[in-house]
Design an enzyme around this catalytic site. Structure first.
Site, PDB file in Angstrom:
ATOM      1  N   GLY A 112       0.842  -1.191   0.000  1.00 33.68           N
ATOM      2  CA  GLY A 112       0.000   0.000   0.000  1.00 33.68           C
ATOM      3  C   GLY A 112       0.877   1.240   0.000  1.00 33.68           C
TER       4      GLY A 112
ATOM      5  N   ARG B  12      17.331  10.576  -2.885  1.00 33.23           N
ATOM      6  CA  ARG B  12      16.451  10.976  -3.963  1.00 33.23           C
ATOM      7  C   ARG B  12      15.081  10.360  -3.740  1.00 33.23           C
ATOM      8  NH1 ARG B  12      17.917   8.931  -9.951  1.00 33.23           N
ATOM      9  NH2 ARG B  12      16.926  10.549 -11.204  1.00 33.23           N
TER      10      ARG B  12
ATOM     11  N   LYS C 248       4.606  12.262  -4.091  1.00 34.33           N
ATOM     12  CA  LYS C 248       3.310  12.069  -3.433  1.00 34.33           C
ATOM     13  C   LYS C 248       3.315  10.823  -2.535  1.00 34.33           C
ATOM     14  CE  LYS C 248      -0.552  12.937  -5.705  1.00 34.33           C
ATOM     15  NZ  LYS C 248      -1.628  12.729  -6.700  1.00 34.33           N
ATOM     16  N   THR C 249       3.686   9.668  -3.109  1.00 31.72           N
ATOM     17  CA  THR C 249       3.660   8.456  -2.284  1.00 31.72           C
ATOM     18  C   THR C 249       4.753   8.512  -1.215  1.00 31.72           C
ATOM     19  OG1 THR C 249       5.062   7.267  -3.856  1.00 31.72           O
ATOM     20  CG2 THR C 249       2.683   7.011  -4.110  1.00 31.72           C
TER      21      THR C 249
ATOM     22  N   LYS D  25      17.142   6.603  -0.468  1.00 24.55           N
ATOM     23  CA  LYS D  25      17.099   5.946   0.837  1.00 24.55           C
ATOM     24  C   LYS D  25      15.639   5.575   1.118  1.00 24.55           C
ATOM     25  CE  LYS D  25      20.973   8.685   2.633  1.00 24.55           C
ATOM     26  NZ  LYS D  25      21.392   9.723   3.616  1.00 24.55           N
ATOM     27  N   GLY D  26      15.408   4.533   1.891  1.00 23.18           N
ATOM     28  CA  GLY D  26      14.035   4.113   2.167  1.00 23.18           C
ATOM     29  C   GLY D  26      13.283   5.147   2.988  1.00 23.18           C
TER      30      GLY D  26
ATOM     31  N   GLY E 208      10.089   4.132   4.306  1.00 24.45           N
ATOM     32  CA  GLY E 208       9.001   3.387   4.929  1.00 24.45           C
ATOM     33  C   GLY E 208       8.931   3.531   6.435  1.00 24.45           C
ATOM     34  N   GLU E 209      10.054   3.670   7.078  1.00 27.10           N
ATOM     35  CA  GLU E 209      10.041   3.592   8.537  1.00 27.10           C
ATOM     36  C   GLU E 209      10.574   4.815   9.271  1.00 27.10           C
ATOM     37  OE1 GLU E 209      10.633  -0.946   9.661  1.00 27.10           O
ATOM     38  OE2 GLU E 209      11.482  -0.461   7.714  1.00 27.10           O
TER      39      GLU E 209
HETATM   40 MO1  MOS Z   1       9.069  -3.381   8.571  1.00 25.18          MO
HETATM   41  S1  MOS Z   1       8.765  -3.541  10.631  1.00 25.18           S
HETATM   42  O1  MOS Z   1      10.739  -3.759   8.476  1.00 25.18           O
HETATM   43  O2  MOS Z   1       8.085  -4.584   7.876  1.00 25.18           O
END
Ligand code: MOS
Length: 740
Positions: free
Chosen positions: A470, A630, A635-636, A703-704, A706-707
């Site tokens: 997602g 980069r 948006k995402t 670089k990621g 997500g977290e």
């Molecule tokens: Mo994330 S906690 O590395 O799925």
């Protein structure tokens, strides 16, 4: 569309957005199969003991029941705890109805299979279990700490570290902080529960599974069932949230396959909300001791961070909270440690920036306490201790924009208007507090493979066996492929979520863009080189005989750099070639990890309002400024950072799973009592991404994201609460009772 609107960095709309909002997107429990039967898990109601027997008569009377699978009749599998093959963390110690032992409350102990979901559920409720209990279960975290042991490693790093002499450094400090902090059990609570649909055709198995790692599911399930991996296909085109709990293969995935074999029909198994609070991981409760010593000017002399986290009796899984302390600030004398306290609970797991989320709360709270003791501005204290290279690894950073994040974040937030004295920024009955913290998350990367194909209609098909939680994987991979192939994004079709596609790593650790993006880049480069070779060798092409180095791809055309008249449409080159032009390529991290320490950094600023009388607590605004290399999609990418900040707010104020000390059950195992942030909890969130170029991390320089968004937020809010009230809350979540 042109390159400005859909190229790398552009805020391209999700390519899977329409499929999702129209319901065309099929999730793991939504794949219709002929003769589909329904399975439900029955879970234990005691934390420890053994099953003496089942009374299944009433369950069998429910019309439509096909089978009841328990340890008494389940097929015997190779023992996963003794085979040595299933290594944590990717291969977990599973509950597969092989024994009569109960290891925690809410552990899977039976599977009921029926013609309808309702029948399966009703029969499951009627299945009576007789237990024998002998010893008391360990359900109290404090009591469990009487016996501690170190983990074998902490995400591949040593459990304990020391540099310099922390004890001597502590004694030299002009100012010290020495406090104990705590973070609670938390559960991931994705919107979509875990679900697996299993379909046998002969000895071949297809699984539709909600997972962050399809190729991992294939490998682990094949090993567990004793199948050749090529007999197993795993599909996961869409996931309704993962947050780490879908990064491992849990018991229900294998049980669904076993149930389908027993029933002789395809079987769908969906966990109910209660079953998300036990058998599929959690963030473990931690207790963290943090000591800091600084000279009168605020320079850190010594630090010590000791982490104790709960784990299960089945496995050692450690919340890696002290990793951040090893790298974030320049500090010559340091000790860190991690210890495990085993309890009779389900095994914990990765959850939303494991380690950095919980560790940054502790480190950044302690830094704020130090700033208060020094009467120093919190940003000035952090700048004084800015690490110009990674002090733990003793390596230069691949890139670091943290100073810029502090500066821009502070400016946007209006930090210069902050009055330092706690309680000094009152607005009528509301106490206003401003707090800040540093955010960071490592930039990881794994090997990945992708394939790409150019078609005669001028379109491209690109794929990799990755996942989209997602987060926007479909969209950013489309952009990377379009950029490399010189095509508009709407001429590129990117697909994922099928083990028939080339292998990609787990979608965890914020690694997907770095890993899969690099593979997509490599596969598209390989196709491009093939296309160049075919065009220059084709007498019918206006580019016949040109040097490949003089060619470039733009908007679906192959162009000669020095001669505008020489151009050929990509589709026509493919058409004349007579078949699609295809290539597969892998990309893997190289030696850069030995030469550089790679992290994303950021700065988070929070404003809280605490009612002077009722202690009602609100967070009207948060500002986060990040250096993430980069950004592939404005948006995402922003949405991910924003979502991370929302989870940080949940961690700060709301999230806590209450482990009942009598039963070992999570008492608030539902979304009514386990609180996650809703719109009414969220004020203005201002996300800033600073310009940052990183030539070392990966071919994309990305670089990621997500977290990192969750990191630092709980610390910034706790520090703001102290600024508002003078009360230092060291145990999350910050609930009203802690402010009375
Ligand atoms: Mo994330 S906690 O590395 O799925």
């Amino acid at each position: 569309m042109n390159r400005q609107q859909d190229g790398i960095g552009a805020p391209l709309d999700r390519t899977d957005g329409i499929a999702k909002v129209t319901g065309a997107a099929r999730y793991a429990a939504e794949h219709p199969l002929p003769g589909l039967a329904y399975a439900v898990l029955v879970t234990s109601t005691i934390p420890k003991g053994r099953i003496a027997g089942f009374d299944a008569a009433a369950a069998r009377e429910v019309p439509g029941v096909l089978a009841i699978m328990t340890h008494e009749n389940a097929p015997k599998l190779p023992d996963p705890t003794k085979s040595g093959k299933l290594q944590p963390p990717i291969g977990r110690v599973l509950s597969l109805l092989q024994y009569d032992a109960v290891h925690y409350n809410n552990e899977p102990i039976a599977v009921v299979i029926a013609e309808t979901f309702e029948a399966a559920r009703e029969a499951g409720a009627r299945l009576k279990v007789r237990y024998e209990t002998a010893e008391d279960a360990v359900l109290d975290f404090d009591a469990a700490q009487e016996s501690l042991h170190p983990p074998k490693s902490v995400l591949g790093e040593p459990s304990d570290t020391r540099r310099g002499d922390a004890l001597a450094g502590m004694l030299e400090g002009a100012v010290t902080v020495n406090q104990t902090y705590g973070t609670p059990f938390e559960h991931h609570n994705p919107m979509e529960p875990h679900a697996t649909t299993a379909h046998w055709e002969g000895d071949s198995l297809t699984l539709y599974d909600s997972t962050q790692y399809i190729h991992g599911v294939r490998r682990i399930v094949a090993q567990t069932l004793g199948l050749a991996p090529d007999k197993l296909r795993v599909l996961c085109p869409y996931i309704g949230g993962g947050f780490g709990c879908k990064g491992s293969v849990w018991s229900h995935v294998v049980l669904a396959a076993m149930a389908a074999r027993m029933a002789g029909r395809p079987v769908k198994l969906v966990l109910d909300r209660v079953q998300l609070f036990g058998p599929v991981g959690a963030r473990p409760v931690t207790q963290q001791r943090m000591a800091l010593a600084a000279d009168a000017g605020g320079r850190l002399i010594a630090s010590r961070h000791d982490v104790i986290a709960a784990t299960s009796m089945l496995e050692d899984w450690i919340e890696p909270s002290a990793l951040i302390t090893r790298m974030l600030y320049d500090c010559p004398n340091q000790e860190t440690s991690h210890r495990l306290a085993s309890m009779d609970i389900g095994t914990p797991t990765f959850m939303r920036a494991p380690g950095e989320a919980t560790g940054s709360f502790v480190l950044e709270s302690a830094m704020d306490e130090l700033a208060v003791a020094l009467k120093m501005d919190p940003i000035a204290l952090r700048l004084t201790n800015h690490a110009d290279r990674d002090p733990g690894k003793n390596l230069p950073w691949s890139s670091k924009s943290l100073r810029e994040c502090y500066r821009i974040g502070a400016e946007r937030f209006g930090w210069s208007r902050r009055r330092p004295e706690p309680g000094s920024m009152r607005d009528g009955d509301w106490l206003i507090g401003w707090g800040m913290a540093t955010a960071t998350y490592p930039t990881n990367r794994s090997a990945a493979t992708a394939s790409a194909r150019l078609n005669a209609d001028g379109s491209a098909a690109v794929c990799s066996g990755s996942q989209d939680l997602g987060t926007g994987t479909y969209t950013v991979m489309t952009q990377i492929a379009a950029d490399t192939l010189g095509l508009p994004a709407d001429r590129v079709h990117f697909d994922l979520g099928d083990t028939r596609y080339p292998e990609a790593p787990v979608s965890g650790g914020s690694t997907t863009v770095a890993s899969v993006g690099s593979a997509v880049r490599a596969a598209c480069e390989a196709v491009k080189m093939k296309l160049f070779g075919i065009a220059v060798a084709d007498a019918a092409s206006p580019l016949a005989g040109a040097l490949a180095s003089d060619l470039l791809l733009e908007d679906g055309w192959l162009l000669h750099k020095n001669d505008d008249a020489r151009r050929d449409a990509v589709g026509e080159i493919v058409a004349r070639h007579g078949k699609p032009i295809a290539a597969e390529a892998s990309a893997a991290p190289g030696a850069e990890k030995d030469s550089y320490s790679m992290h994303a950094f950021g700065a988070v600023f929070a404003e809280v309002r605490v009612h002077a009388a009722t202690r009602e607590l609100r967070v009207p605004r948060i500002t986060g400024a990040y250096g993430v290399g980069r950004l592939i999609n404005a948006k995402t990418g922003r949405s991910q950072l924003l979502g991370g900040i929302v989870w940080g707010l949940g961690m700060a104020l709301l999230e806590e799973s209450y482990l009942d000390r009598e039963t070992g059950r999570i008492a608030n195992d539902n979304l009514a009592e386990y609180h996650v942030p809703v719109n009414a909890d969220i004020g203005d969130i201002d996300v800033i991404v600073v310009d940052e170029e990183d030539p070392h991390v990966n071919p994309l320089g990305a670089k990621g994201v997500g977290e990192i968004g969750i990191t630092g937020v709980a610390g910034a809010i706790a520090n703001a609460v102290h600024h508002a009230t003078g009360i230092r809350v060291r145990e999350l979540p910050i609930t009203l009772d802690k402010l009375l």
